[in-house]
Design a protein around this motif. Structure first.
Motif, PDB file in Angstrom:
ATOM      1  N   GLN A  20       0.841  -1.191   0.000  1.00 32.17           N
ATOM      2  CA  GLN A  20       0.000   0.000   0.000  1.00 32.17           C
ATOM      3  C   GLN A  20       0.877   1.242   0.000  1.00 32.17           C
ATOM      4  O   GLN A  20       1.940   1.263   0.626  1.00 32.17           O
ATOM      5  N   GLY A 248      -7.968   2.680  -4.782  1.00 35.22           N
ATOM      6  CA  GLY A 248      -7.553   3.634  -3.769  1.00 35.22           C
ATOM      7  C   GLY A 248      -8.494   4.812  -3.690  1.00 35.22           C
ATOM      8  O   GLY A 248      -9.577   4.820  -4.278  1.00 35.22           O
ATOM      9  N   ASP A 264      -4.319   7.471  -0.799  1.00 32.16           N
ATOM     10  CA  ASP A 264      -4.163   6.061  -0.429  1.00 32.16           C
ATOM     11  C   ASP A 264      -4.323   5.189  -1.661  1.00 32.16           C
ATOM     12  O   ASP A 264      -5.353   5.248  -2.338  1.00 32.16           O
ATOM     13  N   LEU A 265      -3.308   4.369  -1.941  1.00 34.76           N
ATOM     14  CA  LEU A 265      -3.354   3.427  -3.057  1.00 34.76           C
ATOM     15  C   LEU A 265      -3.219   2.013  -2.515  1.00 34.76           C
ATOM     16  O   LEU A 265      -2.255   1.693  -1.804  1.00 34.76           O
ATOM     17  N   ASP A 266      -4.203   1.173  -2.834  1.00 35.84           N
ATOM     18  CA  ASP A 266      -4.181  -0.216  -2.383  1.00 35.84           C
ATOM     19  C   ASP A 266      -3.034  -0.967  -3.064  1.00 35.84           C
ATOM     20  O   ASP A 266      -2.565  -0.577  -4.141  1.00 35.84           O
ATOM     21  N   SER A 271       0.464   0.700  -7.544  1.00 32.96           N
ATOM     22  CA  SER A 271       0.992   1.250  -6.293  1.00 32.96           C
ATOM     23  C   SER A 271       2.511   1.090  -6.212  1.00 32.96           C
ATOM     24  O   SER A 271       3.182   1.807  -5.474  1.00 32.96           O
TER      25      SER A 271
END
Length: 329
Positions: A20, A248, A264-266, A271
């Motif tokens: 993440q 995200g 926020d990037l999963d 990512s």
């Protein structure tokens, strides 16, 4: 020093699982008097990169969270070209002088293609100049504002350019005229990238929240990304989707002095792509300027529809973005 000295992370390393990515984008409400501005501005002005110009001001910082320890580290700075975003009175007057000189030359050539005018022709020109809308313009009628934000990676040893997001006013005008809505258009340029990325706001008749789309070239194929602003949120919140799946979000802070957001990037292949993370950071940083950008579009569209196209000043740098790379020299 190269403008992009860091490892890109564009490919999977061994069997390491994607992690993440979390960044905090802190945009200052009053950058000119922010206590950190003097120190950061000096660091960027002495940086070994030609992307930080004299007409640029530090307007924010980016902190990145370590996915393993959870610790935050201030990793990037954001610079704004103030000469095109906040043009002062003198700059507007200079722009008006250029427009009026061009208009005077244009009207003169309509009377006589070259050479000096006769007394009768000069009188005709004077009469046309006295009635011409451009010659009667006030400097305040010119719309020159355009957003140019740059992202810089910072450390104790060096400062390097990571990308630029620029407003494309030419696309905004024709898209806004065609839909009757103020639609934003931006382009992102990243170091050592084959392609530039155009981010376009889209118009949907029965949906008010903003919707942006773009195509990101990655690993030999295009990834089609959709940024959907949420209907109900306490700040400017966006869902980030690729191929119809959420990867995200952008979580805007409502109770902040400037325009602050969490990106926020999963865990995914994107990512792990440093360029994509930097691109999303630049878009996140631009969100606080969107309202002012739309007001600028409204003024440009109004002037264009009224026949005062001269009020819409297009920078040479923006024109260069439209150049045909396949055209014969």
């Amino acid at each position: 020093m190269s403008d992009n000295s860091e490892v890109e992370g564009d490919t999977h390393m061994g069997t390491k699982e994607p992690q993440q990515r979390r960044r905090y984008v802190d945009m200052w409400a009053l950058p000119g008097i922010h206590p950190s501005n003097v120190e950061l501005l000096q660091k960027l002005k002495t940086a070994d990169t030609n992307h930080f110009t004299t007409n640029m001001d530090v307007v924010g910082t980016v902190s990145e969270q370590d996915p393993e320890s959870g610790d935050w580290e201030k990793s990037h700075m954001l610079g704004l070209r103030t000469d095109v975003w906040k043009a002062d009175k003198a700059e507007m007057e200079d722009a008006l002088d250029v427009l009026q000189n061009q208009r005077r030359t244009e009207l003169k050539r309509q009377i006589k293609k070259s050479g000096r005018l006769s007394r009768k022709q000069q009188k005709q020109l004077d009469e046309q100049l006295a009635e011409d809308c451009v010659m009667q313009m006030d400097a305040g009628a010119i719309e020159k504002r355009r957003l140019v934000l740059k992202l810089f990676k910072t450390s104790n040893e060096r400062t390097s350019w990571c990308g630029t997001i620029e407003q494309i006013t030419t696309s905004e005008i024709h898209n806004s005229i065609g839909t009757g809505k103020s639609l934003l258009s931006m382009v992102v340029m990243l170091p050592r990238s084959e392609c530039v990325t155009y981010i376009q706001q889209n118009h949907r008749t029965f949906r008010i929240p903003s919707l942006f789309t773009f195509a990101f070239y990655h690993d030999g194929r295009m990834q089609h990304v959709v940024l959907k602003r949420r209907w109900i949120s306490v700040g400017a919140d966006y869902e980030i989707e690729v191929g119809g799946k959420s990867i995200g979000e952008i979580d805007g802070r409502l109770f902040s002095f400037g325009s602050d957001s969490y990106l926020d990037l999963d865990p995914s292949e994107l990512s792990e792509n440093r360029k994509f993370v930097d691109l999303m950071t630049l878009f996140t940083a631009s969100i606080g300027y969107h309202k002012a950008m739309r007001k600028s579009i409204d003024r440009r569209v109004k002037a264009t529809l009224c026949g005062d196209a001269h009020c819409h000043v297009i920078e040479d740098e923006e024109i260069r973005l439209l150049h045909n790379g396949r055209a014969a020299a």
